[in-house]
Design a protein around this motif. Sequence first.
Motif, PDB file in Angstrom:
ATOM      1  N   THR A  86      -4.165  -8.972 -18.419  1.00 32.93           N
ATOM      2  CA  THR A  86      -2.917 -10.278 -19.012  1.00 32.93           C
ATOM      3  C   THR A  86      -3.664 -10.740 -18.130  1.00 32.93           C
ATOM      4  N   TRP A  87      -4.123 -10.685 -17.027  1.00 37.11           N
ATOM      5  CA  TRP A  87      -4.646 -12.143 -15.927  1.00 37.11           C
ATOM      6  C   TRP A  87      -6.522 -12.337 -16.427  1.00 37.11           C
ATOM      7  N   THR A  88      -6.540 -10.899 -17.194  1.00 42.88           N
ATOM      8  CA  THR A  88      -8.483 -11.406 -18.324  1.00 42.88           C
ATOM      9  C   THR A  88      -7.967 -12.798 -18.533  1.00 42.88           C
ATOM     10  N   ILE A  89      -6.951 -12.275 -20.229  1.00 46.98           N
ATOM     11  CA  ILE A  89      -6.204 -12.769 -20.872  1.00 46.98           C
ATOM     12  C   ILE A  89      -6.327 -14.480 -20.510  1.00 46.98           C
ATOM     13  N   LEU A  90      -5.473 -13.996 -19.394  1.00 44.46           N
ATOM     14  CA  LEU A  90      -4.559 -15.698 -19.095  1.00 44.46           C
ATOM     15  C   LEU A  90      -6.185 -16.531 -18.687  1.00 44.46           C
ATOM     16  N   LEU A  91      -6.933 -16.034 -18.027  1.00 46.51           N
ATOM     17  CA  LEU A  91      -8.097 -17.037 -16.816  1.00 46.51           C
ATOM     18  C   LEU A  91      -8.772 -16.992 -18.639  1.00 46.51           C
ATOM     19  N   THR A  92      -8.638 -16.837 -18.795  1.00 38.68           N
ATOM     20  CA  THR A  92      -9.346 -16.666 -20.003  1.00 38.68           C
ATOM     21  C   THR A  92      -8.747 -18.261 -20.993  1.00 38.68           C
ATOM     22  N   GLN A  93      -7.769 -18.160 -21.108  1.00 38.02           N
ATOM     23  CA  GLN A  93      -6.729 -18.806 -21.763  1.00 38.02           C
ATOM     24  C   GLN A  93      -7.343 -20.526 -21.032  1.00 38.02           C
ATOM     25  N   ILE A  94      -6.867 -19.444 -19.582  1.00 32.51           N
ATOM     26  CA  ILE A  94      -7.039 -21.453 -18.548  1.00 32.51           C
ATOM     27  C   ILE A  94      -8.205 -22.207 -18.803  1.00 32.51           C
ATOM     28  N   PHE A  95      -9.440 -21.031 -19.023  1.00 33.66           N
ATOM     29  CA  PHE A  95     -10.475 -22.028 -19.064  1.00 33.66           C
ATOM     30  C   PHE A  95     -11.651 -22.453 -20.267  1.00 33.66           C
ATOM     31  N   ILE A  96     -10.430 -21.734 -21.566  1.00 39.47           N
ATOM     32  CA  ILE A  96     -10.724 -22.705 -22.914  1.00 39.47           C
ATOM     33  C   ILE A  96     -10.194 -24.022 -22.373  1.00 39.47           C
ATOM     34  N   PHE A  97      -8.861 -24.469 -21.738  1.00 37.56           N
ATOM     35  CA  PHE A  97      -7.936 -25.801 -22.311  1.00 37.56           C
ATOM     36  C   PHE A  97      -8.988 -25.966 -20.959  1.00 37.56           C
ATOM     37  N   PRO A 155      -7.959 -31.654 -14.102  1.00 41.20           N
ATOM     38  CA  PRO A 155      -8.461 -30.932 -15.392  1.00 41.20           C
ATOM     39  C   PRO A 155      -8.380 -29.377 -15.605  1.00 41.20           C
ATOM     40  N   ILE A 156      -9.337 -29.098 -14.386  1.00 42.17           N
ATOM     41  CA  ILE A 156      -9.152 -28.238 -14.466  1.00 42.17           C
ATOM     42  C   ILE A 156      -8.046 -27.393 -13.791  1.00 42.17           C
ATOM     43  N   LEU A 157      -7.807 -27.592 -12.614  1.00 36.99           N
ATOM     44  CA  LEU A 157      -6.618 -27.556 -12.013  1.00 36.99           C
ATOM     45  C   LEU A 157      -5.347 -27.648 -12.955  1.00 36.99           C
ATOM     46  N   GLY A 158      -5.324 -28.532 -12.886  1.00 34.92           N
ATOM     47  CA  GLY A 158      -3.891 -28.823 -14.062  1.00 34.92           C
ATOM     48  C   GLY A 158      -3.686 -27.774 -15.820  1.00 34.92           C
ATOM     49  N   ALA A 159      -4.797 -27.705 -16.570  1.00 29.06           N
ATOM     50  CA  ALA A 159      -5.199 -26.024 -16.767  1.00 29.06           C
ATOM     51  C   ALA A 159      -4.713 -25.479 -16.404  1.00 29.06           C
ATOM     52  N   GLY A 160      -5.003 -25.231 -14.933  1.00 31.19           N
ATOM     53  CA  GLY A 160      -4.409 -23.513 -14.133  1.00 31.19           C
ATOM     54  C   GLY A 160      -3.620 -23.874 -14.019  1.00 31.19           C
ATOM     55  N   VAL A 161      -2.302 -24.678 -13.468  1.00 27.43           N
ATOM     56  CA  VAL A 161      -0.835 -25.270 -13.770  1.00 27.43           C
ATOM     57  C   VAL A 161       0.220 -25.349 -14.408  1.00 27.43           C
ATOM     58  N   ILE A 162      -0.408 -25.750 -15.297  1.00 30.67           N
ATOM     59  CA  ILE A 162       0.686 -25.813 -16.592  1.00 30.67           C
ATOM     60  C   ILE A 162       0.919 -24.320 -17.648  1.00 30.67           C
ATOM     61  N   GLU A 163      -0.878 -23.742 -17.550  1.00 31.52           N
ATOM     62  CA  GLU A 163      -1.122 -22.724 -18.275  1.00 31.52           C
ATOM     63  C   GLU A 163      -0.427 -21.211 -17.499  1.00 31.52           C
TER      64      GLU A 163
END
Lengths: 335, 286
Positions: free
Chosen positions: A30-41, A260-268
Amino acid sequence: MSKVLSLNKSIYLIIALALLIFPFVSDSRTWTILLTQIFIFAILAMSYDLLLGYTGIVSFGHAMFFGIGAYSTGIVLDTFGPTLLFFVLSIAIGFILAAVVSFFVGILTLRLKSHYFAMLTLALSGLFLVAAEKWRSLTFGNDGFTFRAPEIFQDRLVFYLLSLGCLIAVFIFLKRFVSSPMGHVLISVRENENRTASLGFKTLHYKVIASVVAGVFASLAGSLYAVSLRFVNTSVMTMDITLDALLMTIIGGVGTLVGPILGAGVIELAQHYLSGLARDYPIFERWIILFGILYIVAVIFFPRGIVGGIQSIYARLTGKKVKVAGPMKKSVVKS
Amino acid sequence: MELLINLLINGLATGMLIFLLAAGLTLIFGLMSVLNFAHGGLFVWGAFAAVWMYATTGSFILAILGAVVTGVILGFVTEKLIITPVYGNHVQQILITLGFMLVLTEMIKVVFGPNQLAAKVPPYLAGSWEVGDVILIKYRMFIILIGFVVFGIIQFILKRTKIGLIVRAGVLNKEMVQALGNNIKQVFLFTFIAGAALAALGGALMAPYSGVVYAEMGLEFGILAFIVVVIGGMGSLPGSLMAAILVGLAGSFMAYYVPALSLAVNMILMALVLIFRPQGLFAAKG
């Protein structure tokens, strides 16, 4: 100043290393997928911030570049076969298309005032969405299509590392870009366009270059997103994507690249957890309200988001003055 | 012939609904130079309020009144909370009103549930008249009538009353209006509330016309209203009426003859106007 910079740099380095070794330590899929998503956004949000935060342009059409990337990759991999070569090729095609589109959109629209520009980009991305819905032989419309990703990406870990690598590369590139003489001109366009023009800079040229760079990186994010889902439909062109980028940028901190990186993390992350909570408390299904309100509060009271907030607290602690600037600065704009 | 008349009436009715939204938008922009991206949110609140009132009370007039009151209240709240802090900063205005739009849309789902609601035409407006072999649908004629009446009322207020004079002067030069001793902030608030009420009225009339209401239609109609305001020229009321009718007609004729282009035609119209005549076709003159 150099001490602060090196402190910043070492923090970034530590975080990057931690993220790099994270999947080898933790076994959580789950975390791997979630973090990947965060990186992309995060890539998408950074590219958006180049426009909003550094050049002071409000674009509501960023989803079209994201969509161009996603469709390029999806269609190329589906048509020619799921190999690494075609994946790279599809990213390149996305880059070229995004660059061409953003160049022409920029030339046509960037001479307009901010209101008109925002609306025209909204309309143009609407056109792209309609095209994606209607050109069914190519895009399969709203139903979308699945495709096979290159063999090597079957391993989530590899794709995680690729996304992280892309994020770091884009971050470093944009960091260099905004601190180059070119970037300084962009910032001065944001601060006062007329004055920049009177100093002899052709501001339109600079704004077009910013929009091309932003478009290209948004397309990269789209390509990665398509591969991460192995599925593309018209949702990649919708306003929701632009809104996501906007929320991430504003909440994280506009006019910085870390924001924006932080924001992507927070929102995802919040999206992940709040939709988990929604099972027990239906009110959390509407988590976007929370972010909408947070976003409004941020625009009024913390125009520089989380990062800006941290910076000003840091400055207060050390007694240093922090330079407050950005597109959200209170200034009277004559219409 | 019959087909042409039907398409014409469809287009006019849609155009009138868009006009109700665009009228507020254009005045707010002309006067306050605020581009209100939340306008579609007020529209959709009007629509839901009317459907709810109609289902509860069974009176169409009460439903319309309920929608307008909702619009007035929301307009007041929006102006005070959202618009006032960001006067004079375009980037902030665009961002904050879009954020508020998001909140309004989601709040609809909290209050009225996430599903779309069915809206009924009141019995005395249902059905149609037959004139020769042309069928005139009553409700559409009713919308067109209301549209022209509202246009007449706004024009009357703008041209014949003191507040209208101040609003028109404010569109041209608000500093001068203020220097002459008028409380421009109050005029802003009044205009904003009026615009919000018009948007809500548009929503209330839209609901029985389309048969269903759903939260996302705010953004769809909001975009149409922007297109109209851009084509008509920001700040010009007759321009908005003309442009709304143009957009409505283009939509209805394209949907029949070239359906593939019907979604795109308005966007293309706006893009052309912005590129070749950014001040709009009927810009307010100083």
